[in-house]
Design a protein around this motif. Structure first.
Motif, short mmCIF file in Angstrom:
data_model
loop_
_atom_site.label_atom_id
_atom_site.label_comp_id
_atom_site.label_asym_id
_atom_site.label_seq_id
_atom_site.Cartn_x
_atom_site.Cartn_y
_atom_site.Cartn_z
N ARG A 154 4.01 -19.21 11.75
CA ARG A 154 3.82 -20.01 10.54
C ARG A 154 5.09 -20.80 10.20
N THR A 155 4.91 -21.87 9.42
CA THR A 155 6.04 -22.67 8.97
C THR A 155 6.14 -22.70 7.45
N ASP A 156 5.28 -21.89 6.77
CA ASP A 156 5.36 -21.82 5.30
C ASP A 156 6.26 -20.66 4.90
N GLN A 157 6.16 -20.22 3.63
CA GLN A 157 7.03 -19.15 3.14
C GLN A 157 6.67 -17.77 3.71
N TYR A 158 5.65 -17.69 4.55
CA TYR A 158 5.26 -16.43 5.18
C TYR A 158 5.59 -16.40 6.67
N GLY A 159 6.39 -17.35 7.13
CA GLY A 159 6.75 -17.39 8.54
C GLY A 159 8.17 -17.85 8.76
N GLY A 160 8.64 -17.65 9.97
CA GLY A 160 9.99 -18.10 10.30
C GLY A 160 11.01 -16.98 10.17
N SER A 161 11.72 -16.93 9.07
CA SER A 161 12.79 -15.95 8.88
C SER A 161 12.22 -14.54 8.72
N LEU A 162 13.09 -13.56 8.92
CA LEU A 162 12.69 -12.16 8.74
C LEU A 162 12.19 -11.93 7.32
N GLU A 163 12.89 -12.48 6.35
CA GLU A 163 12.47 -12.34 4.95
C GLU A 163 11.08 -12.91 4.74
N ASN A 164 10.81 -14.07 5.29
CA ASN A 164 9.51 -14.69 5.12
C ASN A 164 8.40 -13.90 5.80
N ARG A 165 8.67 -13.40 7.00
CA ARG A 165 7.65 -12.65 7.73
C ARG A 165 7.30 -11.33 7.04
N CYS A 166 8.25 -10.78 6.30
CA CYS A 166 8.01 -9.52 5.59
C CYS A 166 7.40 -9.74 4.20
N ARG A 167 7.33 -10.97 3.77
CA ARG A 167 6.89 -11.28 2.41
C ARG A 167 5.47 -10.77 2.14
N PHE A 168 4.55 -11.01 3.06
CA PHE A 168 3.15 -10.60 2.88
C PHE A 168 3.05 -9.09 2.69
N ALA A 169 3.70 -8.33 3.56
CA ALA A 169 3.67 -6.87 3.46
C ALA A 169 4.21 -6.39 2.13
N LEU A 170 5.32 -6.97 1.71
CA LEU A 170 5.95 -6.52 0.47
C LEU A 170 5.16 -6.94 -0.76
N GLU A 171 4.48 -8.07 -0.69
CA GLU A 171 3.60 -8.46 -1.80
C GLU A 171 2.45 -7.48 -1.95
N ILE A 172 1.94 -6.99 -0.82
CA ILE A 172 0.88 -5.98 -0.87
C ILE A 172 1.41 -4.68 -1.46
N VAL A 173 2.58 -4.26 -1.02
CA VAL A 173 3.19 -3.05 -1.56
C VAL A 173 3.36 -3.17 -3.07
N GLU A 174 3.89 -4.28 -3.52
CA GLU A 174 4.11 -4.48 -4.95
C GLU A 174 2.80 -4.43 -5.72
N ALA A 175 1.76 -5.09 -5.21
CA ALA A 175 0.47 -5.11 -5.90
C ALA A 175 -0.14 -3.72 -5.98
N VAL A 176 -0.06 -2.96 -4.91
CA VAL A 176 -0.63 -1.62 -4.88
C VAL A 176 0.16 -0.68 -5.78
N VAL A 177 1.48 -0.78 -5.74
CA VAL A 177 2.32 0.05 -6.62
C VAL A 177 2.01 -0.24 -8.09
N ASN A 178 1.87 -1.50 -8.43
CA ASN A 178 1.56 -1.86 -9.81
C ASN A 178 0.19 -1.35 -10.24
N GLU A 179 -0.71 -1.22 -9.28
CA GLU A 179 -2.07 -0.78 -9.59
C GLU A 179 -2.18 0.73 -9.76
N ILE A 180 -1.56 1.51 -8.87
CA ILE A 180 -1.80 2.96 -8.89
C ILE A 180 -0.53 3.80 -9.05
N GLY A 181 0.66 3.18 -9.02
CA GLY A 181 1.90 3.93 -9.20
C GLY A 181 2.62 4.17 -7.88
N ASP A 182 3.96 4.09 -7.93
CA ASP A 182 4.75 4.21 -6.69
C ASP A 182 4.66 5.58 -6.05
#
Length: 328
Positions: A154-182
């Motif tokens: 990808r060439t958007d904010q979800y591709g390219g750099s290591l930070e960008n490639r990990c963004r999707f996974a971490l957004e899921i983690v954040e959403a799930v944590v906010n929903e049910i607790g860390d």
């Protein structure tokens, strides 16, 4: 599955429950996105709890590891990319050939909906009575297709750099944590694996970045596959180690991949892990902890029955120790 769950205790992870109708890619695989699925899980979870066990629901999306036959309205599977997987033999009998349809690259504006699917699935899992969830970020499934640079083009904010490639996974983690607790959230990762043509040019950097980023969310555990399980099957010789990730992660660190009794004990004694996960050995030995404790021989597993549709063969037909000795 209720019968299977009654045979095992301790901490169990219910494998790969799809988070949406686009998440499926295997015959007879479970889901956790509908009310009917939630209700179907309840007696299974109750059976585990009745034995004093703890059970987490593994939330999964296969991404491009699917074909149009599994997808709603026969649409193309979704992924980080439009690169197609080659056909693969999924079982050792040489018969089960997986046919993959060309995937459709997710648009940037579609990604929040997939993140939301994981959030809702986590909520559903708690409604079903699970003690928590494990986010499946390993073995070439959708999250891994974003993490690995040999897939993600990808060439958007979800591709390219290591930070960008990990963004999707971490957004899921954040959403799930906010929903049910860390304290009810874990994640499974396989930075070193090339399974489903999902390799990375610098797996150590990927694994280290992810565990450090996960610390921000305070999740319960990180479940990581050993580098020696590079192709997701048999153990291979390997010099790499998960120890840097274990040291960097603030929560419970679970290792998996080719462990036997002595190797697992050594990993704990040498502080290379907090917990060791067993899959194939536990499937074939419903009383695995007891066998480990007394040094008893193990039943040999049969790979040809790992993914059959039969509710008994390969699931609940392996004998307990007393049965194997003719004492029961």
């Amino acid at each position: 599955m209720v019968e299977t769950s009654q045979h095992r205790g301790g901490f169990m992870i219910a494998e790969a429950a799809g988070v949406s109708d686009t998440a499926q890619g295997y015959v007879d695989s479970p889901g956790i996105w509908t009310k009917e699925q939630v209700e179907a899980w309840k007696p299974i979870v109750e059976a585990v709890h009745a034995k004093g066990g703890i059970i987490f629901c593994q939330l999964a999306h296969v991404g491009r590891a699917s074909n149009k036959g599994f997808q709603p309205n026969g649409q193309a599977p979704i992924s980080s990319t439009d690169k197609e997987l080659t056909q693969q033999i999924r079982s050792s009998n040489g018969v089960d050939v997986a046919e993959f349809s060309p995937p459709r690259r997710l648009r940037t504006d579609e990604i929040p909906q997939i993140v939301n699917d994981f959030r809702i699935a986590a909520r559903n899992a708690m409604e079903a009575g699970f003690d928590g969830v494990e986010i499946h970020g390993a073995h070439g499934f959708l999250i891994d297709q974003f993490l690995k640079d040999q897939v993600n083009d990808r060439t958007d904010q979800y591709g390219g750099s290591l930070e960008n490639r990990c963004r999707f996974a971490l957004e899921i983690v954040e959403a799930v944590v906010n929903e049910i607790g860390d304290d009810k959230v874990g994640i499974r990762l396989s930075p070193y694996a090339d399974f489903m043509e999902s390799g990375d040019s610098d797996p150590k950097a990927l694994g280290f970045y992810m565990v450090e980023a996960l610390n921000k969310y305070g999740i319960l555990y990180c479940h990581m596959v050993e580098p020696r399980m590079k192709m997701g099957g048999e153990v291979c010789e390997c010099s790499q180690s998960l120890l840097p990730m274990k040291k960097a992660f603030n929560g419970t660190f679970i290792v998996a991949g080719g462990y036997d009794r002595d190797d697992g004990n050594n990993a704990l004694a040498e502080n290379r892990a907090d917990l060791v996960a067993y899959g194939r050995l536990f499937l074939a030995n419903p009383d695995l902890p007891r066998r480990f404790e007394v040094g008893a021989p193990l039943n040999k597993y049969d790979r040809n029955t790992f993914y059959t549709s039969d509710p008994v063969i390969g699931y609940t037909d392996y004998p307990f120790l007393d049965e194997a000795n003719g004492d029961a």
